[in-house]
Design a protein around this motif. Structure first.
Motif, short mmCIF file in Angstrom:
data_model
loop_
_atom_site.label_atom_id
_atom_site.label_comp_id
_atom_site.label_asym_id
_atom_site.label_seq_id
_atom_site.Cartn_x
_atom_site.Cartn_y
_atom_site.Cartn_z
N ARG A 9 -91.52 42.04 -43.90
CA ARG A 9 -90.36 41.65 -44.86
C ARG A 9 -90.60 41.72 -46.16
O ARG A 9 -89.89 41.83 -47.14
CB ARG A 9 -90.11 40.28 -44.40
N ALA A 10 -91.99 41.31 -46.37
CA ALA A 10 -92.43 41.28 -47.93
C ALA A 10 -92.47 42.72 -48.41
O ALA A 10 -92.14 42.82 -49.54
CB ALA A 10 -93.92 40.64 -47.78
N ASP A 17 -79.93 38.55 -49.98
CA ASP A 17 -79.44 38.30 -48.58
C ASP A 17 -79.49 39.94 -47.92
O ASP A 17 -79.87 40.13 -46.60
CB ASP A 17 -78.21 37.79 -48.39
N ALA A 18 -79.05 41.00 -48.72
CA ALA A 18 -79.05 42.14 -48.32
C ALA A 18 -80.25 42.92 -48.27
O ALA A 18 -80.45 44.03 -47.61
CB ALA A 18 -77.94 43.01 -49.08
N ASN A 19 -81.36 42.58 -48.73
CA ASN A 19 -82.31 43.31 -49.09
C ASN A 19 -83.82 42.61 -48.45
O ASN A 19 -84.89 43.14 -48.68
CB ASN A 19 -82.63 43.65 -50.62
N PRO A 29 -85.19 47.27 -60.25
CA PRO A 29 -85.94 46.20 -61.16
C PRO A 29 -84.98 45.20 -61.91
O PRO A 29 -85.32 44.25 -62.23
CB PRO A 29 -86.84 47.18 -61.87
N GLN A 30 -83.74 46.02 -61.95
CA GLN A 30 -82.93 45.05 -63.04
C GLN A 30 -82.53 43.64 -62.26
O GLN A 30 -82.25 42.88 -62.74
CB GLN A 30 -81.78 45.79 -63.28
N PHE A 31 -82.61 43.71 -60.91
CA PHE A 31 -82.37 42.72 -59.92
C PHE A 31 -83.54 41.42 -60.28
O PHE A 31 -83.13 40.30 -60.22
CB PHE A 31 -81.99 43.03 -58.67
N ALA A 88 -87.52 46.78 -52.54
CA ALA A 88 -86.17 46.79 -53.17
C ALA A 88 -85.96 46.32 -54.62
O ALA A 88 -85.45 47.14 -55.20
CB ALA A 88 -85.39 45.64 -52.39
N PHE A 89 -87.02 45.69 -55.13
CA PHE A 89 -87.23 45.30 -56.24
C PHE A 89 -87.79 46.55 -57.28
O PHE A 89 -87.29 46.92 -58.29
CB PHE A 89 -88.39 44.24 -56.69
N ALA A 90 -88.57 47.43 -56.46
CA ALA A 90 -89.15 48.55 -57.06
C ALA A 90 -87.86 49.86 -57.49
O ALA A 90 -87.85 50.02 -58.27
CB ALA A 90 -90.08 49.15 -56.22
#
Length: 391
Positions: free
Chosen positions: A76-77, A58-60, A88-90, A83-85
């Motif tokens: 958005r994409a 929700d935050a990212n 990456p642990q998320f 954010a994942f870069a």
């Protein structure tokens, strides 16, 4: 509020370590609470981190932007990938939780997926090229698979951003750009090479794989023990470990063997190029529908950090992509390498949703045909409404 303290402490623990190494005791200690108190709010570590993942998403995943339409979807994409870069642990957390059978975890992840879909759906609402719901599904799948390639197989995150831009071009009726990188996955990180073994050892290795494969046809992956595989193969456990260092390594090879004989990469040169692409996709979906436990294990193995396991899975992806690349090149789709990557991403992500979360294969087949029509239209320049996939 104790609930908030627990969730914040879980975030703090994930900021400095991986999910699989975090213990509930660590979170309780960081929250300044007894473990028993934590369990009154969250029945398991998985259920706690499902909430963490939902809040992080929700935050990212960028809800607001001054842009409109597909351009907002593009922004958005890109924000999701960035954010994942950066964390990456998320993404690894999401992959691990996706294999959970806990109904509380499943509910949280379904909510995460539904929210992301809704954001993209609203972004594509004014698109005249493809129905917003289909564009949203396709974009989610491409982002997920592209980030998967980066986090687990060493592809550049720039490749993920590039594929998003290609998808946006398709959604607005522009041909995808012929300027592209290789988008290769790292598939040589210590992968075992069976052909280098003496003939009698190749036969023994093959017997281990066959016994493991048959065990998976009769039991769930979690119920299978390596000792039983060794017994069925008529070898000692120590001998099995000389060929495969772990159960996960055995089943990575089982997945490769299953994929090789599934019909996905069978020769289809007798078909017209356009028909060849559709037939290839149908073969993949038929194989996954017939053997859902094999596909589920394929997804499960992604949460394993073993480089040998990831190398074998990477080879499967590379083989699938090269097969689709040949088909799409025959159709003269621009940037066929990107198109092949996106097509396989869509197959994998949509199938995962069906097998893990109760979707249906007819809907997957329908969305796949929509995407194939987009690719074919990009090859010959025909308008979307002439291809029959207007919203």
């Amino acid at each position: 509020m104790r609930y908030r303290k627990i969730v914040d402490a879980a975030f703090d623990c994930l900021a400095v370590g991986e999910f699989d190494r975090i213990k509930i005791d660590d979170v309780a200690r960081a929250a300044g609470l007894a473990k028993a108190t934590l369990y009154r709010y969250f029945p398991s570590k998985d259920s706690l981190y499902a909430v963490v993942l939902r809040e992080w998403v929700d935050a990212n995943h960028l809800r607001a932007s001054t842009a409109v339409g597909p351009e907002r979807a593009r922004i958005r994409a890109h924000a999701m990938i960035t954010a994942f870069a950066e964390s990456p642990q998320f993404f690894r957390l999401a992959v691990t939780l996706f294999s959970s059978s806990d109904p509380v975890v499943k509910s949280e992840l379904l909510d995460v997926g539904a929210r992301t879909h809704r954001y993209f759906h609203d972004d594509f609402i004014d698109s005249t090229r493809v129905a917003p719901r289909d564009a949203a599904v396709i974009m989610q799948a491409i982002v997920h698979a592209a980030v998967m390639a980066s986090v687990y197989h060493g592809a550049a995150f720039a490749d993920a951003h590039h594929l998003v831009d290609q998808m946006i071009r398709l959604s607005v009726g522009d041909p995808i750009s012929p300027v592209t990188g290789d988008h290769k996955v790292n598939s040589d990180a210590g992968a075992p090479v069976a052909a280098e073994l003496p003939t009698f050892k190749q036969r023994r290795r093959r017997r281990i794989v066959e016994c493991a494969r048959e065990a998976l046809r009769e039991n769930s992956y979690e119920q299978i023990h390596v000792t039983n595989i060794a017994r069925d193969a008529d070898i000692s456990l120590g001998t099995l470990y000389r060929y495969f260092p772990s159960k996960e390594a055995v089943y990575a090879e089982v997945i490769r063997d299953w994929f090789t004989h599934s019909g996905v990469i069978a020769n289809r040169d007798d078909l017209r190029p356009e028909a060849r692409v559709s037939a290839r996709v149908r073969a993949a979906l038929d194989a996954f529908e017939a053997d859902p436990e094999f596909f589920r294990v394929n997804v499960l193995l992604y949460s394993i950090g073993d480089e040998r396991v990831q190398a074998v899975l990477g080879e499967v992806i590379a083989t699938a992509r090269e097969t689709l690349l040949r088909d799409l090149s025959a159709v003269r789709v621009p940037s066929a390498g990107d198109a092949a990557t996106m097509l396989w991403a869509l197959i994998g992500s949509l199938t995962t949703g069906v097998i893990s979360y109760g979707g249906n294969f007819p809907e997957v087949r329908r969305v796949m045909e929509v995407f194939i029509a987009l690719l074919v239209a990009s090859a010959d320049g025909r308008a979307g409404d002439e291809r029959g996939f207007s919203p």
